[in-house]
Design a protein around this motif. Structure first.
Motif, PDB file in Angstrom:
ATOM      1  N   ASN A 196      46.912  45.874  31.486  1.00  0.00           N
ATOM      2  CA  ASN A 196      46.229  46.300  32.707  1.00  0.00           C
ATOM      3  C   ASN A 196      44.804  45.794  32.760  1.00  0.00           C
ATOM      4  OD1 ASN A 196      48.124  47.990  34.145  1.00  0.00           O
ATOM      5  ND2 ASN A 196      48.068  49.272  32.318  1.00  0.00           N
ATOM      6  N   GLU A 197      44.145  45.993  31.628  1.00  0.00           N
ATOM      7  CA  GLU A 197      42.741  45.624  31.546  1.00  0.00           C
ATOM      8  C   GLU A 197      42.565  44.113  31.706  1.00  0.00           C
ATOM      9  OE1 GLU A 197      41.121  47.427  28.108  1.00  0.00           O
ATOM     10  OE2 GLU A 197      39.627  45.841  27.913  1.00  0.00           O
TER      11      GLU A 197
ATOM     12  N   ILE B 109      48.253  44.121  36.597  1.00  0.00           N
ATOM     13  CA  ILE B 109      47.671  45.375  37.068  1.00  0.00           C
ATOM     14  C   ILE B 109      48.768  46.404  37.370  1.00  0.00           C
ATOM     15  CG2 ILE B 109      46.331  46.430  38.945  1.00  0.00           C
ATOM     16  CD1 ILE B 109      44.789  43.742  39.066  1.00  0.00           C
TER      17      ILE B 109
ATOM     18  N   PRO C  31      47.612  38.210  37.406  1.00  0.00           N
ATOM     19  CA  PRO C  31      46.806  39.419  37.613  1.00  0.00           C
ATOM     20  C   PRO C  31      47.569  40.532  38.339  1.00  0.00           C
ATOM     21  CG  PRO C  31      45.851  37.496  38.755  1.00  0.00           C
ATOM     22  CD  PRO C  31      46.898  36.991  37.826  1.00  0.00           C
TER      23      PRO C  31
ATOM     24  N   ILE D  25      42.822  43.243  35.295  1.00  0.00           N
ATOM     25  CA  ILE D  25      41.583  43.519  36.030  1.00  0.00           C
ATOM     26  C   ILE D  25      40.560  42.420  35.759  1.00  0.00           C
ATOM     27  CG2 ILE D  25      39.657  45.133  36.287  1.00  0.00           C
ATOM     28  CD1 ILE D  25      41.873  46.773  37.081  1.00  0.00           C
ATOM     29  N   LEU D  26      40.445  42.019  34.476  1.00  0.00           N
ATOM     30  CA  LEU D  26      39.475  40.971  34.140  1.00  0.00           C
ATOM     31  C   LEU D  26      39.790  39.689  34.893  1.00  0.00           C
ATOM     32  CD1 LEU D  26      39.032  41.500  30.281  1.00  0.00           C
ATOM     33  CD2 LEU D  26      37.414  42.031  32.106  1.00  0.00           C
TER      34      LEU D  26
END
Ligand SMILES: Nc1ncnc2c1ncn2[C@@H]1O[C@H](COP(=O)(O)OP(=O)(O)OP(=O)(O)O)[C@@H](O)[C@H]1O
Ligand SMILES: [Mg+2]
Lengths: 224, 405
Positions: free
Chosen positions: B294-295, B402, B398, B298-299
């Protein structure tokens, strides 16, 4: 001024080989300074459209123009540069990097732009003051409430002065009081800084505040 | 900031990072330790050989080593002696008479290398003098003989007993003499002890009727590293094809080859340790990537370039590798420094070690270049191990990342 022009958009997902039409014949123009809400039932295609605006995904058919850029003609690197420079993102959850403090999370976007450390600090701090979250500066996301986290996410999303902020269900995990405070904040940024906001949500509160409401049904625009 | 982020990411899952960290530490220690032991083994083999009899440089008549007959003595030994006594870098030298012969006691006899030595000089060349376990070293008195312990047992003789030595003279007749056992030596090299006996050089010469002649000059230098250089200088001064001047490396080619091979075969150790580490690192970095899908999404979404994300993951692994290696090398280095002083006592295996010409106590050591080898290799291994997980991370889309639950 038009910032997003989407023409004849169609998006078909392959779900284990079965084609799922998420969007069909979508034409929409977004102007600078709008406070636009994409509404509709679950599965109507709100997130899909928002992700297409954000250059996070490509349409199966049709073309999207962001300012002067034709998204279909850009490579991955150019798109990520575009997102970094022109767009801010707020998602439902996991927005912040858990090992960085609030201020570091806000600085992170500026770091990616290559802004020097000192300027970064100053800008992050003054923005946090403006959003009245400066007391959170040294807290990590795990030490903040959901509402606080989302306020920091807003700060991160707007710190690079984007053209548009794309927010997907930003209030879904918040109670209505906290959600209302968050929306106040975003409305203020919209009015003061002329930052365009586009939401994908089924939160009534957001719809009530919308300057423009676009209603999706089964992947088509039903009402604008 | 990327460094800060990478560093903090390491601490997210302390247990997993600790496991990788500890395995890197152990990897570094074990490479250094194995290298230290190998060096101890090889250095000791070489050192013992040099200090027992080989010395740093030897001078013979050309052809002596192929045919150790009594006729092959060094031409004009006086000239050689004059050159050596003025040669810089020479710590000590000694003349030796060498031939093959037979030694008999009342009960038994044995084939031996009969060596005539200068009792007052040889003590600086060979450590036999310091390995006397019974009686005393040669003093120059007529009839003195030194025997190794194993040979003395075989001949069943004790201090004061008589033995008879025999060897060919120049004309082929047998020269012989009676000796009285004055000293018994015991070195770490059991083979040496069985076959080498020592008498005074002048008696060697008179017994075999070769007055003033010697077969070997053995030279010890102030610094063994200058052997090649000094060897060249002596050769130039002698300037005569009748002489053969050789360094210990040329005199012990098999041992030198064995040392080189053993050093090269350290890469096998590197390979095995590296392989074990790399799979651990791949596994742990993959888990770490999967835990933050997830992270990472986001990045990617907020515009972090894939090259930066790739770099961040390599950096996390490199930091772990670097710190693990530093700690491991420090611990390994201290361990080896302590052991190089106290030694590792392997008396349990003394017998088998003695047949290699090695004492029961090993003194491990590692060179700076070996230390640097570890300090460079393991961090590289940790970077290599992170490549696959990093590729996985940047292949994420992405949107899907996410959405991922
Ligand atoms: N990655 C995907 N693979 C397959 N189908 C997908 C994918 N993403 C979305 N869909 C499908 O596309 C349609 C539209 O999804 P989308 O997420 O845009 O809806 P939404 O309006 O955001 O719904 P919600 O209010 O639940 O968030 C749905 O039918 C959904 O199942
Ligand atoms: Mg959605």
């Amino acid at each position: 001024m038009e910032i997003i022009i989407a023409e004849k958009i169609e998006k078909i997902y392959q779900d284990n080989g079965v084609p799922v039409t998420a969007l069909k014949d979508v034409d929409i123009i977004v102007n600078k300074g709008e406070f636009l809400v994409l509404a509709g039932r679950s599965g109507s295609g709100k997130t899909t459209l928002l992700n297409l605006f954000g250059a996070l995904d490509n349409p199966t058919k049709g073309e999207i123009k962001f300012e002067k850029y034709h998204l279909a003609k850009m490579n991955k690197k150019e798109l990520s540069e575009l997102r970094l420079n022109k767009m801010g993102f707020i998602f439902q959850a996991y927005n912040l990097i858990p090992v960085l403090t609030a201020i570091e999370n806000i600085e992170f976007s500026m770091m990616l732009l290559g802004i020097p450390e000192k300027t970064r600090r100053e800008r992050a701090l003054s923005l946090m003051k403006e959003l009245e979250i400066d007391q959170l500066a040294d807290k990590r996301p795990g030490e903040m409430s959901g509402g606080q986290q989302q306020r920091v996410s807003v700060a991160r999303a707007i710190v690079n002065n984007p053209t548009v902020v794309l927010a997907d269900e930003p209030t879904a995990n918040l109670d209505s009081k906290t959600a209302s405070n968050l929306l106040d904040l975003m409305q203020k940024m919209n009015e003061e800084k002329k930052i365009t906001f586009i939401f994908a949500t089924h939160d009534k509160q957001i719809m009530e505040r919308a300057k423009r409401l676009v209603y999706l049904e089964d992947g088509r625009i039903k009402q604008d | 900031m990327l460094l800060k982020l990478a560093w903090r990411n390491i601490w997210r899952n302390r247990r997993r990072s600790l496991i990788v960290f500890i395995s890197i530490v152990i990897g570094a220690i074990s490479i250094l330790f194995l290298e230290g032991i190998t060096n101890a083994f090889l250095n000791q083999m070489l050192f013992n050989q040099i200090s027992l009899s080989t010395s740093h440089i030897q001078i013979h008549k050309n052809g002596f080593r192929d045919n150790k007959v009594i006729q092959n003595f060094v031409p004009s030994p006086d000239v050689v002696e004059t050159i050596l006594s003025t040669q810089s870098g020479v710590k000590a030298f000694s003349k030796r008479g060498i031939t093959f012969g037979l030694l008999s006691s009342a009960e038994n006899s044995s084939g031996i290398y009969l060596t005539g030595i200068e009792h007052n000089r040889e003590g600086q060349i060979s450590k036999v003098k310091s390995t006397i376990i019974d009686g005393h070293y040669l003093t120059g008195e007529k009839g003195e003989i030194l025997l190794g312990k194993k040979l003395a047992e075989k001949l069943n003789v004790n201090i004061g007993d008589k033995v008879v030595g025999m060897a060919n003279e120049l004309d082929g007749s047998i020269g012989s003499d009676v000796f009285r056992l004055v000293g018994i030596f015991e070195t770490e090299n059991s083979e040496f002890d069985k076959t080498n006996i020592f008498i005074n050089l002048n008696q060697f010469q008179s017994m075999l009727k070769i007055p003033g002649q010697v077969h070997e000059f053995a030279i010890v230098l102030n610094d063994h590293k200058s052997a090649d250089e000094i060897n060249e200088q002596i050769k130039n001064k002698l300037n005569n094809k009748a002489y053969e001047v050789l360094t210990y490396a040329e005199l012990l080619p098999l041992l030198i080859l064995q040392i080189d091979l053993s050093k090269e075969s350290m890469f096998v150790v590197y390979f095995i340790v590296g392989l074990a580490l790399i799979f651990g690192i791949i596994n742990s970095m993959l888990m770490s990537v999967f835990e933050r899908i997830n992270e990472l999404g986001i990045l990617l979404a907020i515009g972090m370039k894939t090259t930066k994300i790739f770099g961040m993951i390599l950096l996390e692994s490199l930091l772990l590798g670097l710190f693990g290696t530093l700690i491991g090398s420090a611990v390994g280095g201290i361990l080896i420094t302590v052991l190089s002083d106290t030694g590792i006592n392997l008396s349990l295996f003394a017998d088998s070690l003695n047949s290699y010409g090695i004492g029961a106590i090993l003194y491990p050591s590692v060179s700076y270049s070996e230390l640097i080898g570890v300090l460079v290799t393991i961090p590289i291994v940790s970077i290599v191990g992170a490549i696959y997980p990093a590729v996985k991370a940047i292949k994420l889309q992405p949107v899907e990342a996410i959405r991922y639950i």
